[in-house]
Structure formats: C-alpha cells, structure tokens
Scaffold this motif. Sequence first.
Motif, PDB file in Angstrom:
ATOM      1  N   PHE A   4      -0.927  39.695 -43.965  1.00 16.48           N
ATOM      2  CA  PHE A   4      -1.113  38.510 -44.806  1.00 16.48           C
ATOM      3  C   PHE A   4      -0.259  38.689 -46.049  1.00 16.48           C
ATOM      4  N   THR A   5       0.593  37.723 -46.332  1.00 13.91           N
ATOM      5  CA  THR A   5       1.404  37.825 -47.550  1.00 13.91           C
ATOM      6  C   THR A   5       1.114  36.679 -48.512  1.00 13.91           C
ATOM      7  N   ILE A   6       1.317  36.989 -49.777  1.00 12.62           N
ATOM      8  CA  ILE A   6       1.093  36.074 -50.895  1.00 12.62           C
ATOM      9  C   ILE A   6       2.467  35.674 -51.429  1.00 12.62           C
ATOM     10  N   PRO A   7       2.652  34.437 -51.862  1.00 15.38           N
ATOM     11  CA  PRO A   7       3.958  34.059 -52.408  1.00 15.38           C
ATOM     12  C   PRO A   7       4.315  34.905 -53.634  1.00 15.38           C
ATOM     13  N   LEU A   8       5.583  35.226 -53.788  1.00 11.50           N
ATOM     14  CA  LEU A   8       6.032  35.825 -55.038  1.00 11.50           C
ATOM     15  C   LEU A   8       5.944  34.756 -56.124  1.00 11.50           C
ATOM     16  N   VAL A   9       5.516  35.145 -57.308  1.00  8.07           N
ATOM     17  CA  VAL A   9       5.310  34.172 -58.381  1.00  8.07           C
ATOM     18  C   VAL A   9       6.660  33.715 -58.922  1.00  8.07           C
ATOM     19  N   THR A  10       6.853  32.419 -58.954  1.00  4.56           N
ATOM     20  CA  THR A  10       8.097  31.846 -59.487  1.00  4.56           C
ATOM     21  C   THR A  10       7.762  30.872 -60.613  1.00  4.56           C
ATOM     22  N   LYS A  11       8.746  30.617 -61.478  1.00 11.26           N
ATOM     23  CA  LYS A  11       8.571  29.671 -62.576  1.00 11.26           C
ATOM     24  C   LYS A  11       9.450  28.444 -62.331  1.00 11.26           C
ATOM     25  N   SER A  12       8.952  27.293 -62.755  1.00 14.55           N
ATOM     26  CA  SER A  12       9.659  26.038 -62.505  1.00 14.55           C
ATOM     27  C   SER A  12      11.015  25.963 -63.179  1.00 14.55           C
ATOM     28  N   ASP A  13      11.169  26.676 -64.314  1.00 15.53           N
ATOM     29  CA  ASP A  13      12.441  26.602 -65.034  1.00 15.53           C
ATOM     30  C   ASP A  13      13.493  27.560 -64.481  1.00 15.53           C
ATOM     31  N   GLY A  14      13.134  28.282 -63.429  1.00 19.67           N
ATOM     32  CA  GLY A  14      14.108  29.164 -62.788  1.00 19.67           C
ATOM     33  C   GLY A  14      14.160  30.571 -63.348  1.00 19.67           C
ATOM     34  N   THR A  15      13.480  30.830 -64.481  1.00 24.92           N
ATOM     35  CA  THR A  15      13.483  32.176 -65.045  1.00 24.92           C
ATOM     36  C   THR A  15      12.468  33.045 -64.303  1.00 24.92           C
ATOM     37  N   LYS A  16      12.636  34.353 -64.413  1.00 23.32           N
ATOM     38  CA  LYS A  16      11.789  35.287 -63.670  1.00 23.32           C
ATOM     39  C   LYS A  16      10.414  35.387 -64.301  1.00 23.32           C
ATOM     40  N   PHE A  17       9.380  35.282 -63.481  1.00 25.13           N
ATOM     41  CA  PHE A  17       8.020  35.406 -63.978  1.00 25.13           C
ATOM     42  C   PHE A  17       7.752  36.842 -64.429  1.00 25.13           C
ATOM     43  N   GLY A  18       7.006  36.967 -65.533  1.00 32.36           N
ATOM     44  CA  GLY A  18       6.601  38.291 -65.995  1.00 32.36           C
ATOM     45  C   GLY A  18       7.618  38.991 -66.866  1.00 32.36           C
ATOM     46  N   LYS A  19       8.707  38.286 -67.220  1.00 30.31           N
ATOM     47  CA  LYS A  19       9.732  38.878 -68.072  1.00 30.31           C
ATOM     48  C   LYS A  19       9.838  38.090 -69.376  1.00 30.31           C
ATOM     49  N   THR A  20      10.031  38.804 -70.477  1.00 27.00           N
ATOM     50  CA  THR A  20      10.310  38.179 -71.764  1.00 27.00           C
ATOM     51  C   THR A  20      11.511  38.881 -72.363  1.00 27.00           C
ATOM     52  N   GLU A  21      11.910  38.437 -73.546  1.00 22.93           N
ATOM     53  CA  GLU A  21      13.034  39.100 -74.222  1.00 22.93           C
ATOM     54  C   GLU A  21      12.728  40.569 -74.487  1.00 22.93           C
ATOM     55  N   GLY A  22      11.433  40.879 -74.659  1.00 25.55           N
ATOM     56  CA  GLY A  22      11.042  42.257 -74.928  1.00 25.55           C
ATOM     57  C   GLY A  22      10.895  43.100 -73.674  1.00 25.55           C
ATOM     58  N   GLY A  23      11.056  42.483 -72.496  1.00 34.87           N
ATOM     59  CA  GLY A  23      10.935  43.221 -71.238  1.00 34.87           C
ATOM     60  C   GLY A  23       9.767  42.714 -70.414  1.00 34.87           C
ATOM     61  N   ALA A  24       9.287  43.568 -69.502  1.00 33.80           N
ATOM     62  CA  ALA A  24       8.217  43.186 -68.581  1.00 33.80           C
ATOM     63  C   ALA A  24       6.885  43.020 -69.316  1.00 33.80           C
ATOM     64  N   ILE A  25       6.006  42.202 -68.741  1.00 31.50           N
ATOM     65  CA  ILE A  25       4.640  42.050 -69.239  1.00 31.50           C
ATOM     66  C   ILE A  25       3.766  43.036 -68.472  1.00 31.50           C
ATOM     67  N   TRP A  26       3.313  44.078 -69.171  1.00 36.63           N
ATOM     68  CA  TRP A  26       2.554  45.156 -68.538  1.00 36.63           C
ATOM     69  C   TRP A  26       1.053  44.929 -68.690  1.00 36.63           C
ATOM     70  N   LEU A  27       0.256  45.561 -67.824  1.00 37.57           N
ATOM     71  CA  LEU A  27      -1.196  45.497 -67.937  1.00 37.57           C
ATOM     72  C   LEU A  27      -1.729  46.540 -68.907  1.00 37.57           C
ATOM     73  N   ASP A  28      -0.913  47.504 -69.278  1.00 43.21           N
ATOM     74  CA  ASP A  28      -1.273  48.526 -70.253  1.00 43.21           C
ATOM     75  C   ASP A  28      -1.192  47.925 -71.660  1.00 43.21           C
ATOM     76  N   ALA A  29      -2.310  47.998 -72.397  1.00 43.43           N
ATOM     77  CA  ALA A  29      -2.367  47.397 -73.735  1.00 43.43           C
ATOM     78  C   ALA A  29      -1.408  48.050 -74.716  1.00 43.43           C
ATOM     79  N   GLU A  30      -1.028  49.321 -74.468  1.00 39.90           N
ATOM     80  CA  GLU A  30      -0.088  49.992 -75.351  1.00 39.90           C
ATOM     81  C   GLU A  30       1.343  49.501 -75.130  1.00 39.90           C
ATOM     82  N   LYS A  31       1.633  49.044 -73.925  1.00 38.80           N
ATOM     83  CA  LYS A  31       2.984  48.574 -73.603  1.00 38.80           C
ATOM     84  C   LYS A  31       3.133  47.074 -73.856  1.00 38.80           C
ATOM     85  N   THR A  32       2.096  46.316 -73.546  1.00 37.55           N
ATOM     86  CA  THR A  32       2.042  44.879 -73.845  1.00 37.55           C
ATOM     87  C   THR A  32       0.665  44.615 -74.444  1.00 37.55           C
ATOM     88  N   SER A  33       0.617  44.295 -75.714  1.00 38.60           N
ATOM     89  CA  SER A  33      -0.671  44.136 -76.395  1.00 38.60           C
ATOM     90  C   SER A  33      -1.421  42.920 -75.856  1.00 38.60           C
TER      91      SER A  33
END
Length: 420
Positions: free
Chosen positions: A218-247
């Motif tokens: 069973f596979t789940i779709p990869l998350v995509t954004k309508s504006d074409g940019t990569k989901f989970g990325k910002t100018e500061g880098g990836a959005i992490w689940l670790d509070a020390e890496k992404t508050s």
Amino acid sequence: MDLLKDLEYRGLVNQVTDLEGLTKQLEEGKITLYCGFDPTADSLHIGHLLTVLTLRRFQLAGHKPLALVGGATGLIGDPSGKKAERTLNEKEIVVQFSNRIKEQLSQFLDFEGENQAKIVNNYDWIGNLDVISFLRDVGKNFGINYMLAKDSVESRIQSGISFTEFSYMILQSYDFLKLFEQENCRLQIGGSDQWGNITAGLELIRKSTDEQEKAYGFTIPLVTKSDGTKFGKTEGGAIWLDAEKTSPYELYQFFINTDDRDVIKFIKYFTFLTHEEINALTEEVATAPEKRSAHRKLAEEVTKLVHGEEALKQAIRISEALFSGEIASLSAAEIKQGFKDVPSYVCEEEEIGLLDLLIASKIAPSKRQGREDIQNGAIYVNGDRVTDLEKVISKEDRIEGQFTIIRRGKKKYYLIKYSS
C-alpha cells in the motif's frame, strides 16, 4: 466509516497491490503492518510524518503497527527518488540516528494495549547475515531484468548506480519476508516512491514461503504543493520533527502559511479531524477565506501533535506578540524560538547608547541614518517606539537579562545578545 474509505477521503491511497483482498483482510480482523524509516539523519522530517500518521490511523482502527528503523539499510542507502549516490554514514552514526528516530516514533504510536505498536530494527536480522547465505537464499530470487525495470533503479542507470544501492531493493524485500515470518506481518506501507521495493518484497514472500495467506502493499502519495515548490522545505532548510532543529514556532508558522489551495488537502493528510469538521472548514475556505480558520486549525493540530499542548500555546504566544509588537511579553525561551533566524549582535557593554548600538550592530549604516531613524520613530526597543536620541540601553532593557529586541521599520528585527 471503515479505514480504507477514510483513507480514500483523505487522499491517502495511491496504489494497492490487491484492493479487494486487502479490504476483505481488514474486515475479517486485525492485521499487522509495517513501514520502514532509514536513519539517514538524527531526526525525521515533516515528509515522514504522513506515513507515521498513516500507521497511527491503522492502529486506531484496531490493527498492529510495526515501525521499522533501518539500522542495516541505513548503512546502504535507498536509491529511490535520488539522482545521485548517497554519502554513506559510519555505523556509530547510524546507531545514534536509529536511537533518535525510535524516540520520535514513540511520540505518535501507542505501545500499550491490545493493538500495541512495536519498533523493530532490521540490523537484528541483516547484521548477522553472511554473504553466501544472502546470495544463495535471497539473491537467487531476483532476476536482473526484474530489478532493472524498477523505477528506483531505471532512473539511475544513466547517471550511475553502485552495486551497494542496487542491492537495497533486495534488503528491503528481505525485511518484509522476515516480518512476515516472525511477526505475521501482512502489509507494508510507504510513500509512492517505495512501490518497486514493496512489490519486490511481495515477490520474495511468494517465492520463499508455502504460506497460503497473502501479503499486501500500500503506498501513500508523496506530498506535493500547488505552487510547484517542494513540500517540507523552507529557506532555512528542511522542516524537522526535532524541536531543536525546527522549533514549535517555526513548525506552526510553516503550516499557518500554507497556500489556500493546499490547506484542506493538508488538513486531511496531517490531522485527525472528523469528516464533518473538515467539510465545515472546506466551506469556510470557499466563503470566507480571509478568516484563515482552516490555516490556524491546521497549524494548531500539527504543532500539538508533534510537540504537545504547551509548545502549541508558546508558538501562538510568539506569533501574537510578533503581530502586535508586544515583544516584552515574551520569555527568553520564546525569544530564542521566534528570533532564531534574525540578524544578531553580541553586546559587550553593560550600558550603551541606542545610537551607538545601532551602529555597532549594523542596524543603521551610519550615525546620520541612525539619528534619522530614531527621530522619525522607526526604531523600537522590545516593541516600544523610541524617539529619544539620548536613550541608553541598560539592564532594564534586557528580557530576562538575556536579550533586547530592536525593530527598524515595520518588519526588520534584530536580536541583541549579551556576553555577561
């Protein structure tokens, strides 16, 4: 509503190897399923959250989830979705990463009760596998042409793929076989880029066992954004689940700034809101988008899920203080979160004139400009406008003795730290 119908409503069904058979299996009783997470970093990121929460949805529906930490496959590297060879990490690093990921997975799955989750590590069965046994008992079940036809391999043929990464598919297939035998695991789930690896595992189970019971993929779709940019990325880098890496504040801001076109999709993906609640928010997005109710609800639900209720309250306080300009209401801990990425300056002096501080910290390019900014009311200290050219920044202007926040104009913030 049954589980598969809920997953379809949420847009979480991409491919299923035998939908009719899986539906029947789920209706007949509890099944064991697994999803793998390779420790390629010391934290999972927001892209992993979708599969983790899907495991959670299966658990809430009465099934038993296995979260596999790839202590062995993390030493190899999955070529799926990668244009070039991964950098291999040392074993000690992978062990550290594995332990951190185990901790994070424990936040989302219930390890008590009838359907208690279990964390497994494939190093337990791959680590002691000798090369002769691997080639004879496992490798013989895979034809080269079969492997070359898989997307994860075919996409890398031109740019190059090592035998190490080429063998990854076999190792992941072996994981499925071992869990099928040892844990009665009948289902593997993963992102859509894992389809080739999952179906290869089903093929190995078919060839290696006399079991009449089927296994499923069973596979789940990869998350995509309508504006074409990569989901989970910002100018500061990836959005992490670790509070020390992404508050928590950064996570909250990431989701509250979701594109209007994506907000309902992400609510379906990342929250456990009911269909009725989601439909009401969908209606509000269509009729009153300026209220941004759906965006706030998405940000609140995900931040609370990942970091807890108190962290959510803190993220909201920081957001409201920045919006209102009431900086002095924030604690030092909240300042660290909210101003993590703004320009900063370490002040050595116990007391310093505001104009001198503007020059020393490069907030103002010259004394003339600094004087104009102060006189024109463009300078704020901890949220309060200062127009006095003789203003001295002293200990009274430090938040919890640690920080002073200078704002120039409407949006340019600067963080002043102190050496003593």
